[in-house]
Write a protein that holds these residues in place. Sequence first.
Motif, PDB file in Angstrom:
ATOM      1  N   ASN A   3       0.941  -1.292  -0.126  1.00  0.00           N
ATOM      2  CA  ASN A   3      -0.051  -0.023   0.048  1.00  0.00           C
ATOM      3  C   ASN A   3       0.957   1.390   0.066  1.00  0.00           C
ATOM      4  O   ASN A   3       0.577   2.002  -1.017  1.00  0.00           O
ATOM      5  CB  ASN A   3      -1.081   0.077   1.065  1.00  0.00           C
ATOM      6  CG  ASN A   3      -2.104  -0.867   0.867  1.00  0.00           C
ATOM      7  OD1 ASN A   3      -2.657  -1.013  -0.110  1.00  0.00           O
ATOM      8  ND2 ASN A   3      -2.699  -1.254   2.091  1.00  0.00           N
TER       9      ASN A   3
ATOM     10  N   ARG B 294      -4.132   4.160  -0.404  1.00  0.00           N
ATOM     11  CA  ARG B 294      -4.055   2.945  -0.139  1.00  0.00           C
ATOM     12  C   ARG B 294      -5.270   2.000  -0.675  1.00  0.00           C
ATOM     13  O   ARG B 294      -6.346   2.612  -1.119  1.00  0.00           O
ATOM     14  CB  ARG B 294      -3.951   2.587   1.475  1.00  0.00           C
ATOM     15  CG  ARG B 294      -2.898   3.527   2.145  1.00  0.00           C
ATOM     16  CD  ARG B 294      -2.959   3.525   3.427  1.00  0.00           C
ATOM     17  NE  ARG B 294      -2.217   2.153   4.133  1.00  0.00           N
ATOM     18  CZ  ARG B 294      -0.830   2.236   4.307  1.00  0.00           C
ATOM     19  NH1 ARG B 294      -0.283   3.330   4.099  1.00  0.00           N
ATOM     20  NH2 ARG B 294      -0.320   1.215   4.856  1.00  0.00           N
ATOM     21  N   SER B 295      -5.189   0.797  -0.611  1.00  0.00           N
ATOM     22  CA  SER B 295      -6.137  -0.160  -1.233  1.00  0.00           C
ATOM     23  C   SER B 295      -7.544   0.092  -0.173  1.00  0.00           C
ATOM     24  O   SER B 295      -7.448   0.305   0.908  1.00  0.00           O
ATOM     25  CB  SER B 295      -5.887  -1.719  -0.857  1.00  0.00           C
ATOM     26  OG  SER B 295      -5.653  -1.979   0.202  1.00  0.00           O
ATOM     27  N   PHE B 296      -8.387   0.140  -0.742  1.00  0.00           N
ATOM     28  CA  PHE B 296      -9.909   0.635  -0.153  1.00  0.00           C
ATOM     29  C   PHE B 296     -10.366  -0.976   0.204  1.00  0.00           C
ATOM     30  O   PHE B 296     -11.439  -0.949   1.120  1.00  0.00           O
ATOM     31  CB  PHE B 296     -10.825   1.388  -1.030  1.00  0.00           C
ATOM     32  CG  PHE B 296     -11.342   0.737  -2.123  1.00  0.00           C
ATOM     33  CD1 PHE B 296     -12.397   0.035  -2.300  1.00  0.00           C
ATOM     34  CD2 PHE B 296     -10.758   0.800  -3.227  1.00  0.00           C
ATOM     35  CE1 PHE B 296     -13.038  -0.652  -3.124  1.00  0.00           C
ATOM     36  CE2 PHE B 296     -11.236   0.158  -4.537  1.00  0.00           C
ATOM     37  CZ  PHE B 296     -12.279  -0.475  -4.648  1.00  0.00           C
ATOM     38  N   SER B 297     -10.135  -1.857  -0.294  1.00  0.00           N
ATOM     39  CA  SER B 297     -10.510  -3.131   0.056  1.00  0.00           C
ATOM     40  C   SER B 297      -9.572  -4.271  -0.241  1.00  0.00           C
ATOM     41  O   SER B 297      -8.774  -4.241  -1.120  1.00  0.00           O
ATOM     42  CB  SER B 297     -11.874  -3.475  -0.924  1.00  0.00           C
ATOM     43  OG  SER B 297     -12.282  -4.807  -0.737  1.00  0.00           O
TER      44      SER B 297
ATOM     45  N   CYS C 101      -5.377  -6.926  -3.233  1.00  0.00           N
ATOM     46  CA  CYS C 101      -5.720  -5.567  -3.043  1.00  0.00           C
ATOM     47  C   CYS C 101      -6.392  -4.870  -3.936  1.00  0.00           C
ATOM     48  O   CYS C 101      -5.939  -4.842  -5.097  1.00  0.00           O
ATOM     49  CB  CYS C 101      -4.438  -4.846  -2.655  1.00  0.00           C
ATOM     50  SG  CYS C 101      -3.968  -5.321  -0.852  1.00  0.00           S
TER      51      CYS C 101
ATOM     52  N   TYR D 194      -7.734  -0.939  -5.584  1.00  0.00           N
ATOM     53  CA  TYR D 194      -7.297   0.337  -5.408  1.00  0.00           C
ATOM     54  C   TYR D 194      -8.215   0.963  -6.475  1.00  0.00           C
ATOM     55  O   TYR D 194      -8.600   0.644  -7.394  1.00  0.00           O
ATOM     56  CB  TYR D 194      -5.826   0.555  -5.888  1.00  0.00           C
ATOM     57  CG  TYR D 194      -4.812  -0.090  -4.936  1.00  0.00           C
ATOM     58  CD1 TYR D 194      -4.325   0.526  -3.965  1.00  0.00           C
ATOM     59  CD2 TYR D 194      -4.679  -1.364  -5.230  1.00  0.00           C
ATOM     60  CE1 TYR D 194      -3.406  -0.109  -3.049  1.00  0.00           C
ATOM     61  CE2 TYR D 194      -3.558  -2.068  -4.620  1.00  0.00           C
ATOM     62  CZ  TYR D 194      -3.028  -1.340  -3.716  1.00  0.00           C
ATOM     63  OH  TYR D 194      -2.326  -2.028  -2.764  1.00  0.00           O
TER      64      TYR D 194
ATOM     65  N   ASN E 279      -4.499   8.626   7.920  1.00  0.00           N
ATOM     66  CA  ASN E 279      -5.900   8.577   7.431  1.00  0.00           C
ATOM     67  C   ASN E 279      -6.521   7.596   8.385  1.00  0.00           C
ATOM     68  O   ASN E 279      -6.450   6.446   8.163  1.00  0.00           O
ATOM     69  CB  ASN E 279      -5.632   7.890   5.925  1.00  0.00           C
ATOM     70  CG  ASN E 279      -7.022   7.818   5.274  1.00  0.00           C
ATOM     71  OD1 ASN E 279      -8.009   8.198   5.966  1.00  0.00           O
ATOM     72  ND2 ASN E 279      -6.994   7.529   4.130  1.00  0.00           N
TER      73      ASN E 279
ATOM     74  N   SER F 198      -9.993   6.965   7.951  1.00  0.00           N
ATOM     75  CA  SER F 198     -10.967   6.553   7.256  1.00  0.00           C
ATOM     76  C   SER F 198     -11.573   5.071   7.304  1.00  0.00           C
ATOM     77  O   SER F 198     -12.816   5.084   7.241  1.00  0.00           O
ATOM     78  CB  SER F 198     -11.091   7.172   5.807  1.00  0.00           C
ATOM     79  OG  SER F 198     -10.361   6.423   5.227  1.00  0.00           O
ATOM     80  N   LYS F 199     -10.499   4.302   7.386  1.00  0.00           N
ATOM     81  CA  LYS F 199     -10.849   2.997   7.588  1.00  0.00           C
ATOM     82  C   LYS F 199     -11.320   2.312   8.942  1.00  0.00           C
ATOM     83  O   LYS F 199     -11.555   1.304   9.276  1.00  0.00           O
ATOM     84  CB  LYS F 199      -9.955   2.291   6.873  1.00  0.00           C
ATOM     85  CG  LYS F 199      -9.960   1.948   5.258  1.00  0.00           C
ATOM     86  CD  LYS F 199      -8.928   1.231   4.669  1.00  0.00           C
ATOM     87  CE  LYS F 199      -9.257  -0.339   4.773  1.00  0.00           C
ATOM     88  NZ  LYS F 199      -8.430  -1.157   4.173  1.00  0.00           N
TER      89      LYS F 199
ATOM     90  N   CYS G 171       0.649   3.341   9.730  1.00  0.00           N
ATOM     91  CA  CYS G 171      -0.987   3.773   9.319  1.00  0.00           C
ATOM     92  C   CYS G 171      -1.692   2.668  10.579  1.00  0.00           C
ATOM     93  O   CYS G 171      -1.092   1.691  11.172  1.00  0.00           O
ATOM     94  CB  CYS G 171      -1.453   2.944   8.109  1.00  0.00           C
ATOM     95  SG  CYS G 171      -1.858   1.265   7.858  1.00  0.00           S
TER      96      CYS G 171
ATOM     97  N   CYS H 167      -3.957   0.243  12.166  1.00  0.00           N
ATOM     98  CA  CYS H 167      -4.338  -1.162  11.990  1.00  0.00           C
ATOM     99  C   CYS H 167      -4.291  -1.971  13.373  1.00  0.00           C
ATOM    100  O   CYS H 167      -3.582  -1.642  14.391  1.00  0.00           O
ATOM    101  CB  CYS H 167      -3.099  -1.727  11.090  1.00  0.00           C
ATOM    102  SG  CYS H 167      -3.685  -3.454  10.380  1.00  0.00           S
TER     103      CYS H 167
END
Length: 153
Positions: A26, A37-40, A50, A52, A95, A97-98, A118, A120
């Motif tokens: 990512n 980064r990958s959204f899923s 991954c 994007y 970020n 957002s996830k 990030c 996690c």
Amino acid sequence: MANNNQEIKSNKQYHPQMHSAEHILNQTMVRMFNRGRSFSNHIEKKKSKCDYHFDRNLTPAEIEEIELKVNEVIQQDLVVNEEFHSKEDAEIKFNLSKLPDDAGNKIRIIRIDEYDACPCSGLHVSHTNEIGIFKIISTDYNEGVLRVRFKLL
Ligand SMILES: [Zn+2]
């Protein structure tokens, strides 16, 4: 601590090597293309994928470059650490957002030395050379989504 890890394991079949490779992939994608980064993603022991937000498929030269950079980071044997930040602090630096809204005020950040950081909650290796060799199996592009499939050798 052990209980917490146990909980994560049972919630999701985390494979720490694969999952740590995902972090490096990512960050490499962000640095090369600046599209986030990958959204899923779907992380499994044998192979992972991954997704994007993107505008095209990758060229063979780009795939080669991604593999090269990810493997460079792995071979540098960087230390993988967890840090805890207040939510206010983390919102400025990372970020979020996830993250779920109920993540609380103590945000766990996984840092791969100077390369990546990030939020996690998963399980990771402690040094990047535990990951093995990163190999992209294939990529495809469909309606704004670039999918990268990869494995570890
Ligand atoms: Zn992680």
